[in-house]
Design an enzyme around this catalytic site. Sequence first.
Site, PDB file in Angstrom:
ATOM      1  N   ASP A   1      -3.899  -3.477   4.291  1.00  0.00           N
ATOM      2  CA  ASP A   1      -4.410  -4.398   5.316  1.00  0.00           C
ATOM      3  C   ASP A   1      -4.810  -3.735   6.630  1.00  0.00           C
ATOM      4  OD1 ASP A   1      -3.818  -6.320   3.476  1.00  0.00           O
ATOM      5  OD2 ASP A   1      -2.531  -7.521   4.788  1.00  0.00           O
TER       6      ASP A   1
ATOM      7  N   TYR B   1      -9.497 -20.155 -28.049  1.00  0.00           N
ATOM      8  CA  TYR B   1      -9.575 -21.627 -28.051  1.00  0.00           C
ATOM      9  C   TYR B   1      -8.487 -22.235 -28.926  1.00  0.00           C
ATOM     10  CZ  TYR B   1     -10.999 -26.210 -29.903  1.00  0.00           C
ATOM     11  OH  TYR B   1     -11.000 -27.504 -30.317  1.00  0.00           O
TER      12      TYR B   1
ATOM     13  N   TRP C   1     -16.372 -24.098 -26.488  1.00  0.00           N
ATOM     14  CA  TRP C   1     -17.008 -23.440 -25.338  1.00  0.00           C
ATOM     15  C   TRP C   1     -16.034 -23.613 -24.180  1.00  0.00           C
ATOM     16  CZ3 TRP C   1     -20.824 -20.365 -26.292  1.00  0.00           C
ATOM     17  CH2 TRP C   1     -21.823 -20.678 -27.206  1.00  0.00           C
TER      18      TRP C   1
ATOM     19  N   ALA D   1       0.838  -1.211   0.000  1.00  0.00           N
ATOM     20  CA  ALA D   1       0.000   0.000   0.000  1.00  0.00           C
ATOM     21  C   ALA D   1       0.869   1.255   0.000  1.00  0.00           C
ATOM     22  CB  ALA D   1      -0.928  -0.013   1.213  1.00  0.00           C
TER      23      ALA D   1
ATOM     24  N   CYS E   1       3.975 -11.981  -0.052  1.00  0.00           N
ATOM     25  CA  CYS E   1       3.258 -13.126  -0.632  1.00  0.00           C
ATOM     26  C   CYS E   1       4.239 -14.212  -1.058  1.00  0.00           C
ATOM     27  CB  CYS E   1       2.448 -12.700  -1.853  1.00  0.00           C
ATOM     28  SG  CYS E   1       1.374 -11.302  -1.543  1.00  0.00           S
TER      29      CYS E   1
ATOM     30  N   HIS F   1       9.661  -6.415  -4.949  1.00  0.00           N
ATOM     31  CA  HIS F   1       8.959  -5.943  -6.154  1.00  0.00           C
ATOM     32  C   HIS F   1       9.880  -4.971  -6.895  1.00  0.00           C
ATOM     33  CE1 HIS F   1       5.032  -7.585  -5.151  1.00  0.00           C
ATOM     34  NE2 HIS F   1       4.965  -6.926  -4.037  1.00  0.00           N
TER      35      HIS F   1
END
Length: 453
Positions: A282, A428, A436, A12, A43, A61
Amino acid sequence: MTKLLIIGGSDAGISAALRAKELAPETEVTVVLRDQYPNFSICGLPFYLSGEVSDWHNLAHRTAEDISKKDIELLLNHTAESINPDTRQVTLRDPQGEVRLRAYDELIIGTGAVSADAGIEGLDHKGVFTLRWMKDMFAVEAYLEAEQPRSAVIVGGGYIGLEMADAFLRRGLHVRLLEYTDSILTTVDPPLAEILRRELERHGVQVTTGVGITEISEEEGRLLLEGTEGFATATQLALIAVGVRPNATLAASAGAKLGIRGAIQVDRKMATNLPHVYAAGDCAETYHRLLEANTYIPLGTTAHKQGRVAGENAVSEASVRFPGSLGTQAVKVCDLVVARTGLRQKEAQAAGYLPLTVDIETWDHKVYYPEATRLHLRLTGDQATGQLLGAQILGHQTAEVSKRIDILATAIYHHMLVDELSDLDLSYTPPLSSPWDPVQMAAQVWVRRDEAL
Ligand SMILES: Cc1cc2nc3c(=O)[nH]c(=O)nc-3n(C[C@H](O)[C@H](O)[C@H](O)COP(=O)(O)OP(=O)(O)OC[C@H]3O[C@@H](n4cnc5c(N)ncnc54)[C@H](O)[C@@H]3O)c2cc1C
């Protein structure tokens, strides 16, 4: 020149700093954090401990140098001890223990969350850990190296507990997972959690549900975990992963109102009730896009977005609003991935919808192409309006689970009807899907209704 002070140097806080600099480069931006790891991906902690990430530096990061190059001042190992919203000053303790005041024009609080302990006694014994910060990760790693434990007990079957079960398995430990409720990973429906449980057991993890640990002691050089209804188990390493709680005491002592689960109350601009003070990540509440109300969903994805909104509003007149979370999340457990977005049946019901959930199992891609695997989809829609409300997907880690949940998250974001999923022009090729896509197959089952649960 505007002085923007940010407390917290993780998802954040750094997102806020970068956005503020991008929009108003002349702003003096300072980020204060109480450790020396700005913008590290917490994470990623389980994946360092598993051995899959070999160098902890790669968890960043971006590096401190990258951040400084953006003309953002970083105060590492500094703790914010108090905020005076009347004088617009923050008391900071530096690494030498010196205390000084720092003035701000605008303040963003991004102090994150802390690991919960569920009131378990004896957490200070050697070999007992929680996992939240880089220092926690280093402590577990040092213990694994020095003590070479052969067994680990994880208390808590949430996503961190599951990722750590996987990590300890990879380190060759015998793993036992204990969960208080009747099902692991309570963020997904029990039928999917049951498949995960079998996956863990297939890899040798001993899973016990319905047991709450109350006390940890040491006995003959081993840790003894005791719990409800006379439960007891011994181990060499215990990891407590029973959730998090917002780290909001600093904000509260300055007069910030707290709300859901003790998180800092914010509006959609991420503003608190205190003038010139924002909160994100958080430590703060999260606006839910479907519930149209604040809730508490502590996730890295949300922390980045909220930080960006807070950073923008702190330095400009734009008044951007946080668009809202759907609680979209994914977790890999051994060979499987499970993901969810939006609301589940019970959650939708509680929110006043008239939900219907269907459950389908199908192949992830054309079965004539090698290595097709079974994919489980649960789709929830509102029978009154036909609106898509939520989805859960579980499949093999090669089965594009996260791509599919993200399609559904995008559809929910845009308030699409379940029926409209069939109209989407999805890609696809036989090794990856079917004409589908399974997401559309599930939608068609939902529309037919007669196969509903
Ligand atoms: C093991 C693990 C795995 C996770 N996996 C995922 C995942 O896969 N996907 C996902 O979306 N989320 C995941 N999360 C959650 C995610 O990491 C958090 O939501 C995110 O880090 C929150 O960012 P934040 O900036 O709000 O707070 P935090 O990351 O908690 O950072 C808080 C910052 O505030 C600083 N701070 C706190 N108090 C003070 C003070 N008084 N003075 C100065 N500095 C202070 C800290 O030093 C830190 O820099 C995971 C979390 C853990 C622990």
